[in-house]
Design a protein around this motif. Structure first.
Motif, PDB file in Angstrom:
ATOM      1  N   UNK A 365      10.628   0.232  -4.758  1.00 62.77           N
ATOM      2  CA  UNK A 365       9.184   0.006  -4.644  1.00 62.77           C
ATOM      3  C   UNK A 365       8.629   0.576  -3.348  1.00 62.77           C
ATOM      4  N   UNK A 366       9.466   1.265  -2.602  1.00 63.28           N
ATOM      5  CA  UNK A 366       9.068   1.930  -1.359  1.00 63.28           C
ATOM      6  C   UNK A 366       8.461   0.965  -0.347  1.00 63.28           C
TER       7      UNK A 366
ATOM      8  N   UNK E 265      11.062   5.061   8.227  1.00 57.82           N
ATOM      9  CA  UNK E 265      10.438   5.813   7.146  1.00 57.82           C
ATOM     10  C   UNK E 265      10.496   7.301   7.458  1.00 57.82           C
ATOM     11  N   UNK E 311       3.622   4.728   6.290  1.00 54.27           N
ATOM     12  CA  UNK E 311       4.659   4.476   5.299  1.00 54.27           C
ATOM     13  C   UNK E 311       4.141   4.862   3.921  1.00 54.27           C
ATOM     14  N   UNK E 312       5.056   5.139   3.012  1.00 56.23           N
ATOM     15  CA  UNK E 312       4.601   5.544   1.682  1.00 56.23           C
ATOM     16  C   UNK E 312       3.849   4.403   1.000  1.00 56.23           C
ATOM     17  N   UNK E 313       3.037   4.773   0.051  1.00 56.17           N
ATOM     18  CA  UNK E 313       2.285   3.780  -0.692  1.00 56.17           C
ATOM     19  C   UNK E 313       3.254   2.947  -1.525  1.00 56.17           C
ATOM     20  N   UNK E 314       3.101   1.646  -1.467  1.00 56.24           N
ATOM     21  CA  UNK E 314       4.041   0.794  -2.172  1.00 56.24           C
ATOM     22  C   UNK E 314       3.838   0.876  -3.675  1.00 56.24           C
TER      23      UNK E 314
END
Lengths: 433, 197, 191, 197, 318, 699
Positions: A365-366, E265, E311-314
């Protein structure tokens, strides 16, 4: 499978079990003296566990008979899986605020099968399905049975959510015809046109041979979690504030589909559940037991003794839950039961996060799990959600699996979500005031 | 209602000793405590201002309208700061050089303004006097202690006398800006530890 | 132009008002627990310091020096700054409430911020010209803001770490500040 | 309105009162302060440069206008004659100005020496310019009107290890001193007559 | 009432991949071995003493702090030992025992324990320790002066100091290959470039340190030093010189990827590495310090919490 | 000099002028109270209150989101000042500290071993925690971590121990605890606290109609903290001296120790500490919340009225008691004879209550001397009716009104009032089996009656009177005539009683109450020779005032002539009327009336404090999850392990020969040593845990 490779530039891989590695025999668990039926009361807001029930001690239940524990308040029903008299009614507090009414039934000598279903269901219709079949093994969602037309795509899961379990794969491999027929029935009664069987590569051929509309997904954990199935097959991520039904998708397990076929074929409500049982030494076998059978009977049938400090797990190793009593019954969604010996239990530690980032790499889910877990440890659930996307977690448990500090991250996350829900509910209440 | 004068005096020495308990007036604490002498000098200058301004504020508390009270406090404090500045120039010039810009900056020391606002403006003269004196002495003690520690370890001397002999290689980090922060932080922790018991 | 850039770099990094000159530490510790607050405070300081730097320079040059009253500098400056801050606060509250909510609530903290007063005094002490004073005021404020924001970032992390009890809060914050001051040694000699 | 007037009034009276008080104090201490300032800041340096003189150079000083500025010159009387003068110039150091006092023997234009007075240099590095006699001693007996520079820049002075910038600043100041000396020499000689008793 | 068996209840997942902090730390120490062995080869028994003292003092300080703070004792995980090893790698072989004692105190106690121990330190403890003692006792970190008594078969001097004082021309005689082999004055573990690279690659392959940081660090150094060298080749040295002198390689493979003080990240890691590289060369070329690695890493440690917010989009976030 | 003055003058003037003009031009309305409140906060911006700085906290107070004691650093003084600014109910200003209500600790049993996140929250989210007891302490110390003031630690018994010197009552621990075992309550809140089905309650506390925290006061007695014990009791029961004497202690029935040997003599212990206070020569101080200015009329000075008045007074309301009789006390004064409850003792106790600042108007009867109209005119906002049950039921047989015939209560109160009644050498019969019947017979014995009968229509087993009382009566030589239903009173021509005729009965099928219904045996008439008859077969309230008062016309009553009310909140159908005690329940226990008085006080308190907000809705919310007259099933055991038998302390009493001669108190107080021994028998029960006694520890 669970070993870490020596050189790992790529992330850890966890492959799902293949049913083909299992012996084809299935163990029949004898009917137990006492069966326990669980009725979930945590979802129903207005029902409290101490509300008066419409059934009482010494009432006789027939096999397959449905009854409504809270007749006046809820139309939800339970199906008795055995014939017997109710010997006691208790409440059972499960995890994260879940509460059950547990109804213990003492087996009568002679089994009487309730005939209400067979009388009313010559033809499969959505009405008689929703009237009798919501408690079938594998479970079936209310959305399917209520037939509101919102569901555009229905995935029949021929895969198992969690590792170790092969229950649904077993159904696909052994009852493919029944599955095919069940899908036809479902199509007819619900009017959902797009019913897709989801399997992984092990069973691709079986499904293709049966000429069912099939999609194959990755065989690597956690790709058969619902959200990831949608991601892989529909190429979309379920938005956080939406449910599957909002995007017209629903799921049903292969076992449930097969059970539907069985129900209309035999005129009886199915009450037998297929369970993958994992012994202490890791040996896995398939067993068939009545819903409501206490786990201890299952264990006894599988020649496994439960000792002090063992761990008894309902469900798979990544997402299941450990139970504290072997009186716990088999429910209609109990796909796997795992017994771990005392000396073979992976422990957690209270080491702090060392910020190594393995969890971040593992997270499907990053999420920034490394920071998230710190906020959760500090109990700052709102910040954890606002800034570190607590609620985006899809609950696969991989972060805890790979954590070098052995932090129970998954538990923190579940707890965080639970506490957050409480905080939000309280805030909503205050707004109402 | 009013607590005893002795209490008002005593609280500044331990219970509310600035800047360890009341984290106020940090800038001079960090900047001038490179030696014991500087620390104590600064502390005494602050004490003087604190006591005088407390007395005057307390005297005038009935006259000062509350809307412009901060402005009035500032004028009063600034006056005494300038008095100190002039006196120091005339009679303790070396110290004045060492303390430099931090003498005029006593005027914005939150400790002085804070006491005027939180105490002197609400209390009678005698109490304000003892409060100011207590706080001032507490402040001086803290500054002195910090100065002594930094001087001893950071340059191996105390008041110009060598402490450890010539073979000692001083830990000059403590004399520098980062050392000041770290040293104060650690002393604060020791104070917290001590007061817990 | 190059001189002004050098002056700016010197004021922001090398002679950072917080970390090298020890000025403005109370609000530094007070407003750095959360990133939002830190950013608000940083903006407020930049805004006020530029104004204050200009006005005090004018006061000093055209009023005090003219009459040889340099010894009244302290009292005059603080009076001017305090009135200015209060004026700005009232102005914002009435006229631009949105800005007041983001930045104005920090203004009372600035009155007693020695960074503002200190920077003004340094301007005079270093005998800067008007433009130089303007540049240095702005740069000092930017330096303050930079240090504050960096500090808040680290502090947010430290806040959720398992710091031993006696060291919690101010104590550990001071140590962190010390480390940041140490790291800023990197810029030594660059201007 | 009444309240407003009261506010203005209180503020005005308070500030004018403090102005008066401070002015009085300033008048009283002015003499003392000026002497202290010279004594402490420049005193030690001047003393070192004009070592062995018979008078107090700080008392025996005069001012010469140099363009817009006024410069102070301190007189050293040797053998009953005002042979030497000392004065201050500034160079740019590592952190701000570096003040250097340069002593010149009027008879041959040679330098008696140079001493660093005020500076903001790093303790232990740049501050060596003031503390370490071996650096400044390089200037002694050189002709003041020469130009000076550190060796890395191709000059004639050995820089302090690790403090090239400071050293450069000192050289700059001394070079400037030579220029001032050249420029103001006639005026200086005229002034010196007064001390020739 | 029959006593129910007492089972163990815990939360999912019920299996673990078996990774351990201690194993990770032993790998780091293993990776440091080539460089250390080279150091010992060049500087002899003195170097062994420094390394041994550094490790034992580090472990001692952690133990002492645990005893005083009554916290759980975790010296067995080897994290203090790793700090000790890395700390020793940055020391000259002539470092006296008390410097090691104080340095490890700063690194372990002030750099790490007071922030809450392992995983909580916002700065790299070893870097902090060296930075503080190098600030206090410069003479011991002036490698030319410190190593004056060693007689080697090569021209023994600290290349960065030479560069700083005399410009690029003064180092034109040094071949990059000699530098890689460690034929230069420097710290115990910092001279043998090839050894450090071998260790670093091993760590990357094991997944213990993150390649993004290392490679972007190198990229940062190359970019900046080449730019400088292009404009003034006589004053500023080229990228390979910078890479193989001072603490550069140590910084790339052992200091900057330290877990707790570096981002996790992707994008932040690259920014972090680049920042370290650029700042290093800036400090070396226009700052006052001969070697900029320590301060560059400290500065990036401070910025780390800020950049790690990228950070990347969740999943499912709109 | 001049320049300086001038410059400063200008500068000051300009600044002052600019500011004052600006303050006019840029004037923004701000609640002036914000500044005032901020003035009283400690100004440290510590954040302990949970708001962003003192100013934000002040705004929160203004908006009603925070209470006046929001500032955790500030002392009571500043809180009081803030409350004053807000004009709030100052009742909430009282300082509060945290209390641990769980006694589980080490003795608790576990149902599984837990591995995982070591916080109470996490542990409790899995099956409610590892304890068998679902509501008790988990012991992982979330509260300790939550406390910013270092006031909590996990003690030796692995339950939180609170350092009351450090606790500021901020409530952080309460929020942190997932099991609600900690509570931070002000005195007012504690007074208004009711037993809850989720409560950590011993069976005795669950049973006590007044909801006294029995284990707490017993453990205070063990520690020698008698004053603490008295205060604990006083939080629930103001009449501890009286209750200690006359309470039939239903709590002891449920005492777990009773499963093994004899229940702990709880009431004796209560009496012991109560007497300890009385004999100590000084009264332990009772604190009251600051005055609210609301006036409440309490009609009837009996136990219910006294209890209600007492609690209302402690909550800060002004209370006036209107009593029809010449002195306060009601049924316990006039209905309970001297030998059970000496008047001196009762008066001492009532004096203590009245001294809290309660106004008393005796000889004032509702409907006769005051009416609702006049009460409202005098600014009373609510009325409590605690008028008791003073109308004796009549037998409804012939000759009932002959000379020498008495009604029970009438008789007892006449004796209590000292009226001359010739009893000496009389043969008396008392009809009835309740406590008042026994009181009558025992009084008769003491007043010198020659023969005393008790005539009851069922058997001894069914007698509702307390067992001890019956036994005492037996000892004192009372003759019992069971299974006898009076049919006729026979008198002589002077209208004096000579005989009582009754039918003998036999027991039939059990009736609704579970007692076997007596059935008369035809033709079994028997006569008993007597010259005095007392009927004590029950009472009903005297509600004649309803007809006399037009405002009360609407007041609903029941068919037993009691006043109809909501049984939980005790509000009558007229929203400003609240009732409790015998007039609401019919004749019942003193302790019932006391508990009712407290519940009524809560309702009245809410009625008074909520009235302003919701004028339209006068309905008061009942206590949520109240455990009113119920038991928590899991706490009622049938067997008990690990308890060593120890005899119960016998109650000292006057020897029979002596006591029947005088009205002196029969039951005596136990000694301190005996009290300690008895208190030591307490198992210190909580909901399901209790102290196990092993033989080793005994040795």
């Amino acid at each position: 499978m669970l070993k870490k490779p020596c050189f790992n530039l790529t992330k850890h891989k966890l492959e799902y079990e293949s049913v083909k590695e299992f012996s084809s025999s299935i163990l029949e668990v004898p009917l137990s003296e006492k069966s326990i039926l669980f009725f979930d009361v945590s979802q129903e807001v207005e029902i409290k566990p101490d509300d008066p029930l419409s059934v009482k001690q010494d009432d006789l239940l027939k096999t397959g008979e449905k009854f409504l524990p809270f007749k006046d308040k809820s139309s939800k029903y339970l199906t008795s899986s055995v014939t017997g008299k109710i010997s006691s009614i208790n409440t059972f507090q499960s995890d994260y605020g879940k509460k059950y009414i547990s109804i213990t039934v003492n087996k009568e000598k002679e089994e009487i099968v309730c005939d209400k279903f067979s009388k009313k269901s010559k033809e499969p219709t959505i009405a008689n399905a929703s009237e009798f079949l919501s408690c079938i093994p594998g479970g079936i969602s209310e959305n399917i049975l209520s037939n509101t037309g919102e569901i555009k795509t229905l995935f029949v899961c021929g895969t198992d959510n969690d590792l170790f379990s092969v229950t649904n794969q077993y159904i696909v491999s052994s009852k493919i015809e029944s599955l095919k027929k069940g899908i036809e029935i479902l199509k007819n009664i619900t009017g959902i046109d797009n019913i897709i069987l989801v399997v992984n590569k092990y069973l691709e051929q079986t499904a293709l041979n049966a000429e069912i509309k099939t999609e194959v997904i990755n065989s690597e954990y956690p790709s058969s979690l619902p959200k990831l199935i949608v991601k892989e097959l529909l190429n979309m991520e379920l938005p956080q504030d939406k449910s599957f039904i909002d995007i017209g998708v629903d799921f049903i397990s292969a076992e449930a589909v097969a059970a539907i076929t069985q129900a209309y074929n035999t005129g009886k409500v199915p009450v037998d559940k297929i369970i993958t049982f994992v012994k202490k030494d890791g040996y896995k076998l398939l067993a068939k037991a009545r819903i409501g059978t206490p786990i201890k009977n299952l264990c006894a049938a599988c020649d496994t003794a439960i000792d002090n400090n063992d761990r008894l797990i309902i469900g798979g190793p990544m997402t299941g839950s450990a139970i504290y009593t072997d009186d716990y019954p088999i429910l209609n969604n109990t796909d796997a039961v795992i017994v771990q010996a005392a000396d073979n239990i992976s422990r957690t530690s209270d080491y702090p996060c060392i910020n190594c980032g393995t969890c971040v790499m593992a997270c499907p889910a990053r999420l920034s799990v490394n920071i998230l877990v710190r906020y959760l440890e500090a109990g700052l659930y709102e910040i954890a959600d606002d800034e570190y996307d607590l609620s985006a977690c899809i609950e696969c448990g991989l972060c805890s699996y790979v954590c070098i500090s052995q932090i129970p991250i998954f538990q923190y996350i579940k707890l965080g979500k639970y506490e957050l829900a409480k905080i939000k509910a309280k805030a909503a209440e205050e707004v109402d005031d | 209602m009013a607590k005893s004068i002795a209490y008002e005096f005593g609280k500044g020495l331990w219970k509310e000793i600035p800047p360890f308990r009341l984290v106020l007036g940090l800038c001079p604490v960090l900047a001038v405590t490179t030696s014991l002498q500087n620390g104590v000098g600064m502390g005494l200058a602050t004490t003087f201002v604190l006591v005088c301004s407390n007395i005057l504020v307390s005297m005038l508390r009935k006259v000062i309208p509350s809307k412009v009270r901060i402005a009035c406090f500032i004028i009063i404090i600034a006056t005494f700061v300038t008095v100190v500045e002039l006196l120091m120039q005339a009679y303790a010039y070396t110290l004045y050089l060492q303390l430099g810009i931090f003498i005029p900056l006593i005027v914005v020391n939150c400790l002085v303004l804070g006491r005027a606002e939180a105490f002197a403006y609400k209390n009678p003269i005698i109490h304000s006097l003892s409060d100011g004196l207590g706080m001032g002495i507490g402040f001086t003690l803290s500054l002195g202690a910090l100065g002594a520690v930094r001087e001893i370890i950071g340059s191996g001397e105390l008041l110009g006398y060598s402490v450890f002999g010539s073979s000692f290689k001083p830990f000059t980090f403590l004399i520098e800006a980062p050392g000041a922060f770290v040293c104060l932080g650690l002393m604060l922790a020791i104070m917290n530890l001590a007061s817990k018991k | 132009m190059g001189d002004y850039i050098l002056l700016a770099v010197s004021c922001i990094l090398v002679n950072n008002i917080l970390l090298a000159q020890y000025l403005g530490n109370c609000p530094f510790l007070g407003t750095s627990k959360k990133m939002e607050t830190a950013i608000g405070m940083a903006m407020a300081v930049i805004f006020v310091l530029v104004l204050a730097g200009t006005i005090t320079w004018i006061t000093d040059t055209y009023l005090l020096k003219k009459f040889g009253l340099e010894y009244l500098r302290t009292i005059a400056f603080i009076l001017v700054i305090a009135s200015l801050v209060q004026f700005v606060e009232m102005f914002l509250k009435k006229s631009i409430p949105a800005l007041y909510a983001g930045l104005g609530i920090f203004l009372p903290l600035i009155t007693t911020n020695c960074a503002v007063m200190g920077a003004c005094l340094i301007n005079i002490k270093e005998e800067y010209t008007f433009i130089e004073a303007l540049v240095s005021s702005f740069s000092y404020a930017v330096g303050f803001g930079l240090a504050l924001i960096l500090f808040a970032g680290v502090r947010e992390r430290v806040l959720i770490a398992r710091v031993p009890k006696p060291l919690q809060d101010t104590s550990i914050a001071l140590v962190v500040a010390g480390m940041i001051a140490l790291a800023f040694y990197a810029f030594k000699g660059m201007a | 309105m009444r309240e407003m007037i009261k506010m203005v009034l209180v503020l005005t009276i308070l500030s004018s009162f403090s102005g008066g008080l401070l002015a009085a104090l300033k008048n009283g201490t002015q003499e003392k302060i000026e002497y202290q300032e010279l004594q402490n800041v420049k005193g030690p340096a001047i003393e070192k440069i004009l070592e062995g003189c018979e008078n107090d150079p700080i008392v025996d000083r005069f001012k010469v206008a140099d363009g817009e500025q006024e410069r102070s010159f301190f007189v050293g009387i040797f053998d009953g004659k005002p042979k030497s003068i000392a004065f201050e110039t500034y160079g740019k150091g590592f952190a701000g100005k570096v003040g250097v006092i340069v002593g010149v023997n009027l008879e041959d234009g040679s330098m008696l020496g140079a001493q660093v007075t005020t500076h903001n240099e790093t303790p232990g590095v740049g501050s060596k310019a003031q503390d370490d006699p071996s650096f400044v001693s390089q200037f002694a007996n050189k002709t003041v009107t020469d130009s000076f520079g550190v060796k890395p820049d191709g000059g004639n002075i050995d820089a302090i290890a690790g403090a090239t910038i400071t050293s450069r600043g000192v050289c700059m100041a001394v070079t400037e001193a030579g220029e001032i000396y050249k420029r103001l020499k006639p005026e200086i000689v005229k002034q010196l007559e007064k001390f020739n008793k | 009432m029959i006593k129910q068996k007492k089972l163990i209840v815990s939360h999912a997942p019920f299996i673990h991949n078996g990774s351990k902090i201690s194993i990770k730390n032993y790998h780091i120490m293993l990776a440091a071995l080539p460089a250390l062995l080279a150091g010992i080869y060049y500087y002899g028994i003195q170097a062994v003493g420094v390394i041994g003292l550094s490790i034992s003092f580090s472990v001692f300080w952690e133990l002492a702090f645990n005893l005083i703070a009554k916290s759980e004792k975790r010296i067995g995980d080897g994290s203090s030992a790793v700090i000790g090893v890395v700390f020793a790698m940055m020391l000259p072989a002539t470092a006296p025992w008390w410097i090691i004692l104080i340095g490890t105190f700063v690194a372990i106690i002030i750099g790490r324990e007071i922030f809450g121990g392992i995983g909580s330190n916002p700065f790299n403890p070893a870097v902090l320790g060296i930075a503080i003692i190098a600030l206090s006792w410069k003479e011991y970190f002036d490698f030319n002066q410190a190593l004056i008594n060693f007689d080697m078969d090569f021209n023994m001097f600290y290349p960065l100091a030479a560069l700083k004082s005399f410009g690029a021309s003064s180092i034109s005689s040094i071949s990059v290959f000699d530098l890689m082999l460690g034929k230069q004055a420097g710290a115990i573990g910092a001279v043998f470039g090839i050894g450090i690279i071998i260790g670093g690659l091993y760590l990357i392959a094991k997944g213990i340190i993150r390649w993004e940081i290392c490679f972007s660090f190198i990229a940062g150094i190359f970019l900046t030093s080449m730019t400088f060298a292009m404009f003034a080749p006589t004053t500023y040295a080229g990228p390979f010189f910078h890479l193989f002198t001072g603490y550069t390689l140590l910084g790339i493979f052992f200091l900057s990827p330290e877990d707790s003080s570096s981002p996790v990240n992707k994008m932040p890691m690259i920014l972090y590495g680049l920042g370290c590289g650029i700042l290093t060369i800036l400090i070396r070329n226009i700052g006052v310090y001969a070697d900029g690695i320590l301060y560059a890493i400290l500065i990036m440690n401070i910025i780390n919490p800020l950049i790690d917010k990228i950070k990347p989009k969740a999943f499912g976030k709109v | 000099m001049t320049e300086a003055i001038l410059i400063m003058l200008t500068l000051g003037g300009v600044c002052g002028a600019v500011l004052s003009i600006a303050s006019k031009v840029f004037y923004v309305y701000e609640d002036p109270r914000i500044a005032q409140i901020e003035y009283y906060t400690a100004g440290a911006n510590c954040g302990g209150c949970g708001y962003a700085g003192c100013s934000a906290a002040a705004v929160a107070v203004i908006n009603g989101k925070a209470s006046p004691n929001v500032c955790v650093v500030g002392d009571a003084e500043s809180a009081a000042s803030i409350a004053e600014i807000m004009g709030l109910d100052a009742g909430s200003v009282e300082s509060a500290i945290s209390y641990n209500t769980c006694k589980g600790g080490e003795r608790k049993e576990e149902k599984f071993s837990y591995i995982g996140v070591a916080t109470c929250k996490a542990a409790s989210s899995l099956y409610g925690g590892k304890n068998v007891c679902g509501v008790g302490c988990i012991g992982m110390g979330d509260c300790v971590k939550a406390c910013n003031f270092d006031a909590i630690k996990i003690g030796e018994e692995t339950i939180p121990v609170i350092d009351s010197n450090k606790c500021v009552g901020c409530g952080a621990c309460v929020k942190a605890c997932p099991k609600n075992i900690l509570s931070v309550k002000t005195m007012s809140e504690r007074l208004l606290e009711f037993n809850n089905i989720d409560g950590k309650l011993a069976p005795c506390s669950q049973t006590c109609p007044a909801e006294i925290n029995i284990p707490k006061y017993i453990s205070q007695i063990i520690k020698g903290d008698y004053q603490g014990a008295v205060n604990t009791i006083r939080e629930r029961n103001p009449l501890l001296l009286s209750c200690g004497r006359v309470c039939p202690h239903p709590c002891e029935t449920y005492c777990r120790r009773g499963i093994v040997d004899d229940s702990v003599s709880i009431n004796q212990l209560k009496r012991f500490v109560a007497d300890y206070e009385m004999n100590s020569g000084k009264r332990f101080p009772i604190t009251c919340a600051p005055d609210t200015g609301e006036k409440v009329a309490v009609i009837g000075g009996g136990p219910a009225g006294l209890s209600c008045a007492y609690f209302l007074r402690r909550l800060g309301h002004s209370v006036t008691i209107f009593e029809a009789m010449p002195t306060l006390g009601g049924i316990i004064k006039y209905g309970i004879p001297e030998y059970r409850l000496p008047k001196k003792v009762l008066d001492w106790e009532i004096e203590g209550i009245v001294n809290l600042g309660i106004e008393v108007k005796t000889d004032t009867k509702l409907g006769r001397d005051v009416d609702l109209q006049s009460l409202f005119a005098s600014d009373f906002k609510a009325v409590f009716l605690g008028i008791g049950a003073w109308n004796d039921y009549a037998l409804g047989i012939d000759g009932e009104n002959l000379k020498g015939s008495w009604k029970g209560i009438n008789f007892l109160s006449s004796v209590a009032n000292g009226r001359k009644i010739t009893i000496k050498e009389k043969k008396a019969a008392v009809v009835g089996g309740g406590n008042s019947a026994i009181d009558c017979v025992r009084t008769l014995v003491r007043k010198g009656a020659k023969e005393v009968y008790i005539v009851y229509r069922r058997t001894r087993k069914e007698m509702p009177a307390n067992e001890v009382e019956i036994i005492a009566a037996e000892h004192e030589g009372i003759k019992f005539v069971f299974l006898a239903a009076p049919t006729k009173v026979i008198g002589n021509k002077n209208g004096e009683i000579t005989h009582l005729e009754y039918l003998t009965m036999e027991l039939g099928e059990p009736d609704a109450s579970g007692r076997r219904r007596p059935v008369p045996i035809e033709g079994s008439e028997t006569t008993l020779e007597i010259d005095m008859l007392i009927t004590a077969i029950g009472q009903s309230p005297d509600i004649s005032f309803i007809d006399k008062d037009s405002d009360l016309k609407e007041l609903k009553t029941t068919r037993w002539k009691t006043i109809d009310n909501d049984p939980l909140i005790l509000q009558a159908n007229l929203p400003y009327i609240f009732t409790a005690g015998d007039c609401a329940t019919g004749p019942s226990l003193v302790v019932d009336a006391i508990g009712g008085g407290r519940r009524a006080a809560r309702s009245i308190h809410l009625y008074l404090t909520q009235a302003e907000e919701e004028e339209s809705e006068n309905k008061i919310e009942p206590v949520e999850n109240a455990l009113y007259k119920k038991h928590i099933p899991e706490s009622i055991f049938e067997t008990l392990e690990g308890v060593v038998k120890k005899p119960r302390v016998t109650m000292p009493e006057l020897p029979v020969e002596e006591r029947i001669k005088t009205m002196d108190e029969v039951d005596l107080v136990i000694s301190e040593k005996e009290a300690l021994t008895e208190a030591d028998r307490c198992l210190d029960c909580c909901r399901i845990c209790y102290n196990k006694e092993t033989t080793e520890t005994q040795a």
